[in-house]
Each structure stands twice: as C-alpha cells, then as structure tokens.
Design a protein around this motif. Structure first.
Motif, mmCIF file in Angstrom:
data_model
loop_
_atom_site.group_PDB
_atom_site.id
_atom_site.type_symbol
_atom_site.label_atom_id
_atom_site.label_comp_id
_atom_site.label_asym_id
_atom_site.label_seq_id
_atom_site.Cartn_x
_atom_site.Cartn_y
_atom_site.Cartn_z
ATOM 1 N N LYS A 42 0.946 -1.012 0.148
ATOM 2 C CA LYS A 42 0.030 0.026 -0.048
ATOM 3 C C LYS A 42 0.677 1.357 0.160
ATOM 4 O O LYS A 42 0.615 2.148 -0.465
ATOM 5 C CB LYS A 42 -0.912 -0.025 1.262
ATOM 6 C CG LYS A 42 -2.064 -0.940 1.158
ATOM 7 C CD LYS A 42 -3.015 -0.755 2.306
ATOM 8 C CE LYS A 42 -4.346 -1.445 2.119
ATOM 9 N NZ LYS A 42 -5.350 -1.271 3.384
ATOM 10 N N SER A 43 1.859 1.191 0.718
ATOM 11 C CA SER A 43 3.043 2.254 0.926
ATOM 12 C C SER A 43 3.654 2.399 -0.670
ATOM 13 O O SER A 43 3.693 3.862 -1.126
ATOM 14 C CB SER A 43 3.768 2.178 1.963
ATOM 15 O OG SER A 43 4.649 3.225 2.074
ATOM 16 N N GLU A 44 3.802 1.587 -1.141
ATOM 17 C CA GLU A 44 4.502 1.709 -2.280
ATOM 18 C C GLU A 44 3.726 1.979 -3.287
ATOM 19 O O GLU A 44 4.170 2.886 -4.186
ATOM 20 C CB GLU A 44 5.076 0.310 -2.714
ATOM 21 C CG GLU A 44 6.401 -0.215 -1.969
ATOM 22 C CD GLU A 44 6.971 -1.699 -2.249
ATOM 23 O OE1 GLU A 44 6.589 -2.328 -3.369
ATOM 24 O OE2 GLU A 44 7.736 -2.143 -1.539
ATOM 25 N N ASN A 45 2.179 1.614 -3.442
ATOM 26 C CA ASN A 45 1.516 2.184 -4.350
ATOM 27 C C ASN A 45 1.351 3.668 -4.094
ATOM 28 O O ASN A 45 0.887 4.326 -5.297
ATOM 29 C CB ASN A 45 0.049 1.421 -4.093
ATOM 30 C CG ASN A 45 0.237 0.102 -4.825
ATOM 31 O OD1 ASN A 45 1.073 -0.254 -5.682
ATOM 32 N ND2 ASN A 45 -0.887 -0.968 -4.628
ATOM 33 N N GLN A 46 1.175 4.161 -3.052
ATOM 34 C CA GLN A 46 0.875 5.577 -2.772
ATOM 35 C C GLN A 46 2.038 6.373 -3.281
ATOM 36 O O GLN A 46 1.955 7.469 -4.168
ATOM 37 C CB GLN A 46 0.657 5.920 -1.171
ATOM 38 C CG GLN A 46 -0.629 5.332 -0.783
ATOM 39 C CD GLN A 46 -0.618 5.542 0.884
ATOM 40 O OE1 GLN A 46 0.530 5.758 1.484
ATOM 41 N NE2 GLN A 46 -1.722 5.554 1.356
ATOM 42 N N VAL A 47 3.221 5.931 -3.071
ATOM 43 C CA VAL A 47 4.641 6.682 -3.613
ATOM 44 C C VAL A 47 4.487 6.585 -5.155
ATOM 45 O O VAL A 47 4.612 7.602 -5.664
ATOM 46 C CB VAL A 47 5.711 5.981 -3.112
ATOM 47 C CG1 VAL A 47 6.970 6.408 -3.997
ATOM 48 C CG2 VAL A 47 5.944 5.901 -1.542
ATOM 49 N N LEU A 48 4.078 5.388 -5.562
ATOM 50 C CA LEU A 48 3.925 5.257 -7.134
ATOM 51 C C LEU A 48 2.779 6.300 -7.741
ATOM 52 O O LEU A 48 2.969 7.066 -8.850
ATOM 53 C CB LEU A 48 3.949 3.793 -7.715
ATOM 54 C CG LEU A 48 4.861 3.136 -7.261
ATOM 55 C CD1 LEU A 48 4.616 1.647 -7.825
ATOM 56 C CD2 LEU A 48 6.312 3.501 -8.541
ATOM 57 N N GLY A 49 1.919 6.092 -7.225
ATOM 58 C CA GLY A 49 0.702 7.007 -7.555
ATOM 59 C C GLY A 49 1.100 8.640 -7.447
ATOM 60 O O GLY A 49 0.808 9.188 -8.313
#
Length: 83
Positions: free
Chosen positions: A53-60
C-alpha cells in the motif's frame, strides 16, 4: 482388605480410553501448531500488504507529478478555443 480385581474387559476399556485421550491430546497439539502457523502467516501477509500500500501511494504520487509536469496531460479549456 478388599481386593478389587479388574476384569480383562475393564483393563481393555481403560487401555482404549487412555489411547483415545492420547490421540485427542496429540490432535489438539497438532491443531495448536497449525493455528500458530496460520497466525504467523496472517501477520506476514498483513505486513506485506501495508508495504505494498505504501509503495502504491508513492508510485501514485510519482505518476501524478509526471502527469502534471507533462503538457500532454494538461487540461485544456475547449470553450475558449472555439470562440
């Protein structure tokens, strides 16, 4: 003194009861270990989920920044161009 003699049938019943208790105890222990393993797996999956989830937020956020910096993705006002 009273000497109580156990019949062979009674000895067999006691032995069967003891074997059943042993079997059930072993089964309970096995189920406890299985539950511990599953609980550890759930914790690992939760941790991995939080990481993703954290990685997805960064990528987003990165994608949003790229899109806002690119003229291709800028919104245009079509009404003002038509006039």
């Amino acid at each position: 003194m009273n000497n109580i003699q156990m019949s062979p049938n009674s000895d067999m019943e006691n032995q069967a009861e003891l074997e059943e208790k042993t079997r059930l105890t072993n089964q309970v222990l096995e189920l406890q270990h299985t539950l511990e393993d599953l609980s550890a797996r759930v914790d690992a999956v939760k941790e991995e989920n939080l990481k993703l989830k954290s990685e997805n937020q960064v990528l987003g956020q990165y994608i949003e920044n790229l899109m806002s910096a690119s003229s291709v993705f800028q919104t245009t006002d079509t009404k003002s161009k038509r006039k």
